[in-house]
Write a protein that holds these residues in place. Structure first.
Motif, mmCIF file in Angstrom:
data_model
loop_
_atom_site.group_PDB
_atom_site.id
_atom_site.type_symbol
_atom_site.label_atom_id
_atom_site.label_comp_id
_atom_site.label_asym_id
_atom_site.label_seq_id
_atom_site.Cartn_x
_atom_site.Cartn_y
_atom_site.Cartn_z
ATOM 1 N N VAL B 47 1.142 -1.092 -0.118
ATOM 2 C CA VAL B 47 0.223 0.067 0.187
ATOM 3 C C VAL B 47 0.819 1.344 -0.182
ATOM 4 C CG1 VAL B 47 -1.690 0.794 1.328
ATOM 5 C CG2 VAL B 47 -1.747 -1.100 0.939
ATOM 6 N N MET B 48 1.449 0.796 0.523
ATOM 7 C CA MET B 48 2.730 1.874 1.178
ATOM 8 C C MET B 48 3.849 2.681 -0.266
ATOM 9 S SD MET B 48 3.280 3.108 4.955
ATOM 10 C CE MET B 48 4.181 1.581 4.648
ATOM 11 N N ASP B 49 3.733 1.784 -2.040
ATOM 12 C CA ASP B 49 4.414 1.918 -2.869
ATOM 13 C C ASP B 49 5.816 1.487 -2.512
ATOM 14 O OD1 ASP B 49 2.952 2.241 -4.491
ATOM 15 O OD2 ASP B 49 2.943 4.397 -4.599
ATOM 16 N N ALA B 50 5.815 0.330 -2.593
ATOM 17 C CA ALA B 50 7.664 -0.523 -1.034
ATOM 18 C C ALA B 50 7.549 -1.662 -1.912
ATOM 19 C CB ALA B 50 7.757 -0.626 -0.151
ATOM 20 N N PRO B 51 7.350 -2.331 -3.456
ATOM 21 C CA PRO B 51 6.918 -3.309 -3.832
ATOM 22 C C PRO B 51 8.625 -4.755 -2.633
ATOM 23 C CG PRO B 51 6.678 -1.732 -5.424
ATOM 24 C CD PRO B 51 6.773 -1.293 -4.421
ATOM 25 N N ASP B 52 9.609 -3.599 -3.270
ATOM 26 C CA ASP B 52 10.541 -4.866 -2.993
ATOM 27 C C ASP B 52 10.779 -5.409 -1.922
ATOM 28 O OD1 ASP B 52 10.892 -1.868 -3.340
ATOM 29 O OD2 ASP B 52 12.940 -1.505 -3.744
ATOM 30 N N VAL B 53 10.426 -4.148 -0.649
ATOM 31 C CA VAL B 53 10.493 -4.487 0.513
ATOM 32 C C VAL B 53 8.853 -5.635 0.971
ATOM 33 C CG1 VAL B 53 10.162 -3.728 2.679
ATOM 34 C CG2 VAL B 53 11.204 -2.245 1.645
ATOM 35 N N ALA B 54 8.087 -5.481 0.303
ATOM 36 C CA ALA B 54 6.986 -6.862 -0.014
ATOM 37 C C ALA B 54 7.834 -7.873 -0.129
ATOM 38 C CB ALA B 54 5.509 -6.196 -0.439
ATOM 39 N N PHE B 55 7.986 -7.836 -0.760
ATOM 40 C CA PHE B 55 8.959 -9.316 -1.956
ATOM 41 C C PHE B 55 9.166 -9.034 -0.396
ATOM 42 C CE2 PHE B 55 8.488 -8.586 -6.634
ATOM 43 C CZ PHE B 55 8.206 -10.009 -6.442
ATOM 44 N N THR B 56 10.350 -9.079 -0.175
ATOM 45 C CA THR B 56 11.150 -8.769 0.970
ATOM 46 C C THR B 56 10.987 -10.019 1.887
ATOM 47 O OG1 THR B 56 12.774 -7.949 -0.345
ATOM 48 C CG2 THR B 56 13.764 -8.965 2.178
ATOM 49 N N ASN B 139 21.687 9.769 -12.595
ATOM 50 C CA ASN B 139 23.485 8.819 -12.657
ATOM 51 C C ASN B 139 22.788 6.813 -12.835
ATOM 52 O OD1 ASN B 139 24.632 10.599 -13.411
ATOM 53 N ND2 ASN B 139 25.388 11.046 -11.347
ATOM 54 N N THR B 140 22.946 6.374 -12.891
ATOM 55 C CA THR B 140 22.757 5.001 -12.824
ATOM 56 C C THR B 140 22.233 4.244 -13.615
ATOM 57 O OG1 THR B 140 21.228 4.751 -10.345
ATOM 58 C CG2 THR B 140 20.938 3.254 -12.200
ATOM 59 N N MET B 141 21.536 4.951 -14.711
ATOM 60 C CA MET B 141 21.699 4.102 -15.932
ATOM 61 C C MET B 141 22.692 4.102 -17.070
ATOM 62 S SD MET B 141 19.738 2.223 -17.168
ATOM 63 C CE MET B 141 19.210 1.238 -18.736
ATOM 64 N N VAL B 150 16.781 0.890 -7.544
ATOM 65 C CA VAL B 150 17.423 -0.293 -5.460
ATOM 66 C C VAL B 150 18.127 -1.589 -6.067
ATOM 67 C CG1 VAL B 150 16.109 -1.232 -4.251
ATOM 68 C CG2 VAL B 150 15.037 0.588 -4.806
ATOM 69 N N THR B 151 17.851 -2.509 -7.827
ATOM 70 C CA THR B 151 18.991 -2.981 -7.608
ATOM 71 C C THR B 151 20.295 -2.381 -7.571
ATOM 72 O OG1 THR B 151 17.284 -4.089 -8.053
ATOM 73 C CG2 THR B 151 19.513 -4.967 -8.731
ATOM 74 N N ALA B 152 20.392 -1.565 -8.319
ATOM 75 C CA ALA B 152 21.603 -0.908 -8.913
ATOM 76 C C ALA B 152 22.516 -0.844 -7.422
ATOM 77 C CB ALA B 152 21.967 -0.051 -10.110
ATOM 78 N N VAL B 153 21.701 0.208 -6.603
ATOM 79 C CA VAL B 153 21.969 0.652 -5.471
ATOM 80 C C VAL B 153 23.153 -0.987 -5.209
ATOM 81 C CG1 VAL B 153 21.893 1.097 -3.068
ATOM 82 C CG2 VAL B 153 21.002 2.548 -5.923
ATOM 83 N N SER B 156 25.526 -2.886 -7.629
ATOM 84 C CA SER B 156 26.435 -2.316 -7.686
ATOM 85 C C SER B 156 27.346 -1.311 -7.345
ATOM 86 C CB SER B 156 26.102 -1.494 -9.560
ATOM 87 O OG SER B 156 27.062 -0.745 -9.644
ATOM 88 N N TYR B 157 25.959 -0.751 -6.845
ATOM 89 C CA TYR B 157 27.304 0.384 -5.611
ATOM 90 C C TYR B 157 27.643 0.236 -4.246
ATOM 91 C CZ TYR B 157 25.444 4.351 -9.119
ATOM 92 O OH TYR B 157 25.527 4.871 -10.356
ATOM 93 N N ARG B 158 26.937 -0.747 -4.243
ATOM 94 C CA ARG B 158 26.937 -0.936 -2.695
ATOM 95 C C ARG B 158 27.189 -2.222 -3.097
ATOM 96 N NH1 ARG B 158 22.252 -0.401 1.522
ATOM 97 N NH2 ARG B 158 21.529 1.037 0.379
ATOM 98 N N GLY B 159 28.402 -3.575 -3.761
ATOM 99 C CA GLY B 159 28.557 -4.499 -3.933
ATOM 100 C C GLY B 159 29.074 -5.455 -3.010
ATOM 101 N N PHE B 160 29.910 -4.196 -2.561
ATOM 102 C CA PHE B 160 30.718 -5.118 -2.112
ATOM 103 C C PHE B 160 30.186 -5.391 -1.089
ATOM 104 C CE2 PHE B 160 35.131 -5.182 1.144
ATOM 105 C CZ PHE B 160 35.353 -5.983 0.084
#
Lengths: 94, 200
Positions: B47-56, B139-141, B150-153, B156-160
């Motif tokens: 409902v709060m538009d956070a579908p990836d958190v809802a997935f988890t 700049n993500t793209m 979110v996936t990029a962060v 990729s950015y926080r890969g380590f």
């Protein structure tokens, strides 16, 4: 129309929750949780159409799968008392 | 309007479920209610538009942890201690609820006081939106080529950082498998069968 549907789903969720809280037997609770999961899937689907972002439908599908797995695990635990399902184990339990 | 109604109803269900979890003694029913709890919170995330958190939340909360808790219940007893006859504990009579109640009340008041400064939900001028979010959005793209920010962060950015998290999760998974997975011979302690009835 979507609003009426979502209100009806919320009411059904309340009824399922009541059954899960009071349910006298284990199977009542399992059925209530299963039904609650189904209602969540429906609610998400209705929300997806209500807000116009139909990619939420994928999440509804994932919920349906997860709900299924959880219910199967619960039923397996209840009928066999453990998860190590060999024929020998089952006979010993019974 | 309907969003508010759904939010309020889901939050009320959450409150009812958590109070019921606190008051029950049948651990199997509590695990079932945990499942309902995380389905409810996952619904709130949607409902709060956070579908990836809802997935988890749905995958971990309603899926994996329900199965893990049921597996644990299969190895232990399905009732709280002190409920059945054998090795019963005396209910501690010197249990005074006032100190914890006061702590909870003060903490809750402080938290509610803290919410007065929180910017509104989805406010474009909130601090979370104004510092680094703009950089990622722009700049993500070109940096990573990953279409989902979110996936990029995360990857990729926080890969380590994510690599470390994955190592931790893997260790935890191995430990859980060692504890409750695998075959074990049935020794003397039989798992008590859950009766047909319980009190709620």
């Amino acid at each position: 129309m979507f609003i009426a549907v979502s209100v009806a789903i919320l009411i059904t969720m309340g009824l399922a929750l009541a059954r899960a809280l009071t349910g006298p037997t284990t199977y009542d609770r399992i059925a209530a949780v299963n039904m609650f999961g189904t209602k969540t899937v429906l609610l998400i689907a209705v929300l997806a159409f209500l807000s116009g972002s139909t990619d939420l439908l994928d999440i509804a599908l994932v919920y349906a799968l997860i709900n299924f797995i959880g219910v199967v695990a619960a039923l397996k635990l209840v009928t066999q008392k453990n998860f190590h399902s060999s024929e020998e184990n089952r006979r010993e339990v019974e | 309007m309907i969003d508010i109604l759904i939010n309020v109803t889901l939050l009320a269900f959450l409150a009812i479920t958590s109070v019921a979890i606190l008051r029950m003694t049948n651990l199997f029913a509590i695990v079932m209610l945990y499942g309902i709890f995380s389905l409810l919170s996952a619904g709130l995330f949607v409902v709060m538009d956070a579908p990836d958190v809802a997935f988890t939340e749905a995958a971990v909360g309603a899926g994996i942890s329900t199965v893990l808790m049921l597996a644990t219940l299969a190895l232990t007893r399905s009732r709280k201690r002190g409920h059945e006859g054998d090795y019963e504990e005396k209910p501690s009579r010197a249990h005074r609820p006032w100190l914890p109640l006061a702590v909870v009340g003060i903490t809750g008041t402080a938290l509610v006081y803290g919410t007065w400064d929180i910017p509104g939900f989805g406010d474009p001028n909130a601090p979370a939106q104004t510092h680094v979010a703009r950089y990622y959005i722009e700049n993500t793209m070109s940096d990573t080529g990953v279409p989902n920010m979110v996936t990029a962060v995360l990857a990729s950015y926080r890969g380590f950082d994510t690599l470390g998290e994955v190592a931790v999760v893997f260790t935890a998974g191995v430990a859980v498998l060692l504890l409750i997975g695998g075959r074990r011979p049935k020794s003397g302690a039989k798992v008590k069968s859950e009766g047909g009835e319980d009190e709620a």
